[in-house]
Enzyme design. Sequence first.
Site, PDB file in Angstrom:
ATOM      1  N   ASP A   1       5.500  13.336   1.827  1.00 47.17           N
ATOM      2  CA  ASP A   1       5.659  14.772   2.093  1.00 47.17           C
ATOM      3  C   ASP A   1       5.793  15.052   3.588  1.00 47.17           C
ATOM      4  O   ASP A   1       6.327  16.091   3.980  1.00 47.17           O
ATOM      5  CB  ASP A   1       4.462  15.548   1.513  1.00 47.17           C
ATOM      6  CG  ASP A   1       3.143  15.003   2.023  1.00 47.17           C
ATOM      7  OD1 ASP A   1       2.733  15.405   3.121  1.00 47.17           O
ATOM      8  OD2 ASP A   1       2.532  14.137   1.360  1.00 47.17           O
TER       9      ASP A   1
ATOM     10  N   ASP B   1       7.637  -0.536  -0.739  1.00 46.54           N
ATOM     11  CA  ASP B   1       6.255  -0.633  -1.198  1.00 46.54           C
ATOM     12  C   ASP B   1       5.385  -0.967   0.022  1.00 46.54           C
ATOM     13  O   ASP B   1       5.631  -1.977   0.697  1.00 46.54           O
ATOM     14  CB  ASP B   1       6.173  -1.749  -2.250  1.00 46.54           C
ATOM     15  CG  ASP B   1       4.784  -1.874  -2.848  1.00 46.54           C
ATOM     16  OD1 ASP B   1       3.792  -1.488  -2.175  1.00 46.54           O
ATOM     17  OD2 ASP B   1       4.680  -2.358  -3.985  1.00 46.54           O
TER      18      ASP B   1
ATOM     19  N   ASP C   1      -2.077   7.031   3.151  1.00 53.31           N
ATOM     20  CA  ASP C   1      -1.997   8.397   2.610  1.00 53.31           C
ATOM     21  C   ASP C   1      -1.444   8.285   1.198  1.00 53.31           C
ATOM     22  O   ASP C   1      -0.304   8.651   0.932  1.00 53.31           O
ATOM     23  CB  ASP C   1      -1.069   9.215   3.522  1.00 53.31           C
ATOM     24  CG  ASP C   1      -0.947  10.665   3.095  1.00 53.31           C
ATOM     25  OD1 ASP C   1      -1.551  11.059   2.086  1.00 53.31           O
ATOM     26  OD2 ASP C   1      -0.200  11.399   3.767  1.00 53.31           O
TER      27      ASP C   1
ATOM     28  N   THR D   1      -1.496   8.133  -3.220  1.00 52.34           N
ATOM     29  CA  THR D   1      -1.919   8.772  -4.462  1.00 52.34           C
ATOM     30  C   THR D   1      -3.179   8.076  -4.963  1.00 52.34           C
ATOM     31  O   THR D   1      -3.659   7.114  -4.367  1.00 52.34           O
ATOM     32  CB  THR D   1      -0.809   8.635  -5.524  1.00 52.34           C
ATOM     33  OG1 THR D   1      -0.186   7.360  -5.354  1.00 52.34           O
ATOM     34  CG2 THR D   1       0.256   9.676  -5.358  1.00 52.34           C
TER      35      THR D   1
ATOM     36  N   PRO E   1       1.779   1.981  -8.734  1.00 52.75           N
ATOM     37  CA  PRO E   1       2.038   1.233  -7.496  1.00 52.75           C
ATOM     38  C   PRO E   1       0.994   1.468  -6.409  1.00 52.75           C
ATOM     39  O   PRO E   1       0.939   0.718  -5.429  1.00 52.75           O
ATOM     40  CB  PRO E   1       3.411   1.744  -7.049  1.00 52.75           C
ATOM     41  CG  PRO E   1       3.585   3.051  -7.718  1.00 52.75           C
ATOM     42  CD  PRO E   1       2.823   2.989  -9.004  1.00 52.75           C
TER      43      PRO E   1
HETATM   44  N1  SAM Z   1      -2.301  13.974  -0.180  1.00 54.73           N
HETATM   45  C1  SAM Z   1      -2.037  13.181  -1.268  1.00 54.73           C
HETATM   46  C2  SAM Z   1      -3.045  13.104  -2.360  1.00 54.73           C
HETATM   47  O1  SAM Z   1      -3.963  12.299  -2.336  1.00 54.73           O
HETATM   48  O2  SAM Z   1      -2.897  13.888  -3.279  1.00 54.73           O
HETATM   49  C3  SAM Z   1      -1.207  12.019  -1.065  1.00 54.73           C
HETATM   50  C4  SAM Z   1       0.172  12.519  -0.889  1.00 54.73           C
HETATM   51  S1  SAM Z   1       1.485  11.451  -0.734  1.00 54.73           S
HETATM   52  C5  SAM Z   1       2.685  12.404  -1.561  1.00 54.73           C
HETATM   53  C6  SAM Z   1       1.167  10.009  -1.688  1.00 54.73           C
HETATM   54  C7  SAM Z   1       2.399   9.127  -1.805  1.00 54.73           C
HETATM   55  O3  SAM Z   1       2.019   7.755  -1.905  1.00 54.73           O
HETATM   56  C8  SAM Z   1       3.263   9.391  -3.032  1.00 54.73           C
HETATM   57  O4  SAM Z   1       4.433  10.060  -2.669  1.00 54.73           O
HETATM   58  C9  SAM Z   1       3.547   8.001  -3.613  1.00 54.73           C
HETATM   59  O5  SAM Z   1       4.889   7.819  -4.002  1.00 54.73           O
HETATM   60  C10 SAM Z   1       3.149   7.102  -2.461  1.00 54.73           C
HETATM   61  N2  SAM Z   1       2.792   5.731  -2.856  1.00 54.73           N
HETATM   62  C11 SAM Z   1       2.096   5.324  -3.946  1.00 54.73           C
HETATM   63  N3  SAM Z   1       1.995   3.992  -3.965  1.00 54.73           N
HETATM   64  C12 SAM Z   1       2.646   3.534  -2.855  1.00 54.73           C
HETATM   65  C13 SAM Z   1       2.899   2.231  -2.328  1.00 54.73           C
HETATM   66  N4  SAM Z   1       2.459   1.121  -2.939  1.00 54.73           N
HETATM   67  N5  SAM Z   1       3.610   2.141  -1.172  1.00 54.73           N
HETATM   68  C14 SAM Z   1       4.053   3.257  -0.527  1.00 54.73           C
HETATM   69  N6  SAM Z   1       3.858   4.501  -1.000  1.00 54.73           N
HETATM   70  C15 SAM Z   1       3.152   4.644  -2.142  1.00 54.73           C
END
Ligand code: SAM
Length: 297
Positions: A94, A145, A163, A165, A170
Amino acid sequence: MSDDAKHRLELWAEEMHQGHLGLRYKVRRTLYSEESAFQQIDIVETEGFGRMLFNDGIAMVSERDECVYHEMIAHVPMFVHPGVRRALVIGGGDGGTVRELLRHPSIESVRLVEIDPLVIEACREHLPVTSEALNDERVTVTVADGVEFVAGTDERYDLVIVDSTDPIGPATPLFGPEFYADVKRVLEPGGLVVSQAESPFYEAGRQRSMLEILSAAFGRTAIYNYTNLTYPGGLWSFTLAANGDLCPIGDFDAGRFDAANLECRYYNKAIHRGAFILPEFQRANLDGLLSPFKVEP
Ligand code: SAM
């Protein structure tokens, strides 16, 4: 009231948490709804919370309170480390975390590694309040990733921010020991890593396992809390670990904070210190895993 208004359908987005809690947001209109290779992505305009990003039905960002999460994940380590020049953000597509990092004059480059290009695309189109930061010339956006990226990169960073999920799909390995061994490898001596650490109420076991992993690998470990509106239970945490001896309280540069005049909406000097003071149940859960501070908060 006109007959029309009386019969207008009300749309609500409901986030279900652990099968026994529901958080409902009144939706004015849907701006984006796509299923990517990784997750369902929705951006909706809500009543009272502004635009909101949901990944797999879980609230990620709301315009109303995103300042809390993004200020706390970025400014706490930035005012502890004496001069972060290169930062790595894993996840965070984001752009909100990147936005807050860029407010520090010491920052020369930020690499954002987000696994899902559709999150970036959707936010660029519908969440400019966070995503505009991704256009800054100091920022490099890498679609990959984060686990594979830190395992393979030769780059070195003063600060790594995870930061992510919740630990589903993943994002699961982002909470594991192999990932943190690689994070340690890419950190400069004296570098810091801050990670999204879930809820002390709902995820006590997860917080303990994160601190176990971090305290085995890093010189110093801490956890700090923040309160927001849109994550279940309101009280959530970040972990902070140091590849060295920087202390989040003893090495906090309050003078630099004053000089920076950031005009944050949530973060301030007292919040920085107070965030590390934990409620008894959380302190007991993490007993033996937190480093003593050099000075009292
Ligand atoms: N503020 C947030 C929350 O905890 O609700 C986090 C927001 S941010 C949008 C989290 C991002 O991490 C997602 O867009 C997701 O696609 C990404 N993500 C998940 N696993 C990942 C990985 N292995 N490598 C890179 N990005 C990843």
